[in-house]
Scaffold this active site. Structure first.
Site, PDB file in Angstrom:
ATOM      1  N   PRO A   2       0.813  -1.207   0.000  1.00  0.00           N
ATOM      2  CA  PRO A   2       0.000   0.000   0.000  1.00  0.00           C
ATOM      3  C   PRO A   2       0.860   1.277   0.000  1.00  0.00           C
ATOM      4  CG  PRO A   2      -0.576  -1.505   1.810  1.00  0.00           C
ATOM      5  CD  PRO A   2       0.764  -1.890   1.285  1.00  0.00           C
ATOM      6  N   GLU A   3       0.311   2.342  -0.583  1.00  0.00           N
ATOM      7  CA  GLU A   3       0.985   3.634  -0.573  1.00  0.00           C
ATOM      8  C   GLU A   3       0.319   4.529   0.474  1.00  0.00           C
ATOM      9  OE1 GLU A   3       1.505   5.166  -4.604  1.00  0.00           O
ATOM     10  OE2 GLU A   3       1.482   3.126  -5.399  1.00  0.00           O
TER      11      GLU A   3
END
Length: 276
Positions: A2-3
């Protein structure tokens, strides 16, 4: 993945579920997840710690405890779940925090790439994961002069600059492509080739794209979901990422995919000209 947007939504969910609860015990089922200290020391120090707050810097979740900060990097597919202690563990559950509410905070990770570090509160700013992070992509923290300083001396492609967490914290492959498309900048342009006007536009695109992605719950491409098990919605708003050979919504040319900074990179060759 995830960012930043995904991690921010995980943080928001966890705050609603576990803030103020006390960790009674910790079970580490895959020792490689614990980067520091030793697993035995990690388990010992976690015992009796209250979850005072949950923060985020870049892609890192920060569990603020009484005496320590737990730094958690989800890497590719890490996720947290809250379950009753009676619910059986899945095979991808690697760390279990027993809470005083008869619940468990469980860390799951299909690829086992995630990492956790437990550090003293007063030493957080010195930790290698945190001390070199660039500014957050917000109006309050990201300034044009920050970007000018970061880009003016580098010949690296601008895509590589955006992926460098020292430039701006929290941007990964998906949002780098979306930001450059929004800013009309070719991903292979050298950092020092951008004009002041282009850098100003880039800053605006960074702040706008990242803010919008947070608001829409992040992007679910593979398995991301927040602490409630809810998937993100930003994938419905992507303009170029994952859209090779599809039509650009602005000019009707085909989206192309190349490799930049060893990452698959999507862009429109008509809107994002290399010569600009």
């Amino acid at each position: 993945m995830p960012e930043l947007p995904e991690v921010e939504n995980v943080r928001n969910g966890l705050k609603k579920l576990i803030l103020g609860k006390i960790i009674i015990d910790t079970h580490v089922l895959w020792s490689n997840i614990i980067k520091e200290p030793s697993v035995s020391e990690f388990q010992k120090k976690m015992r009796g710690q209250k979850i005072v707050d949950i923060k985020r810097q870049g892609k890192f979740l920060l569990f603020i405890l009484n005496d320590y900060v737990l730094i958690s990097h989800l890497r590719m597919e890490g996720k947290y779940r809250i379950e009753k202690a009676t619910v059986p563990l899945t095979k991808h559950t690697h760390v279990v925090f027993e809470l005083d509410s008869d619940e468990q905070l469980r860390y799951l990770d299909v690829r086992k790439f995630g990492k956790m570090s437990l550090v003293d509160k007063d030493k957080l700013h010195l930790h290698p994961s945190i001390k070199n992070l660039g500014p957050e992509p917000t109006v309050e923290t990201l300034k044009t002069e920050d970007l000018i300083k970061a880009l003016k001396k580098t010949e690296r492609p601008i895509k590589a600059c955006l992926l460098d967490q020292k430039t701006v914290a929290g941007i990964g492959n998906i949002y780098a492509d979306e930001i450059l498309y929004d800013a009309y900048i070719h991903p292979e342009r050298k950092g020092n080739s951008l004009s002041s006007d282009e850098i100003e536009k880039l800053k605006t695109s960074i702040i706008g794209i990242m803010s919008d992605a947070v608001e829409k719950g992040g992007t679910t491409i593979r398995t991301y979901s927040n602490a409630f098990g809810v998937e993100g919605n930003y994938q419905s708003y992507l303009n170029v990422y994952g859209k090779k050979d599809e039509t650009c919504q602005r000019c009707q040319h085909k989206i192309e995919k190349i490799k930049v900074a060893q990452r698959g990179t999507h862009y429109c060759p008509h809107c994002q000209k290399i010569g600009r």
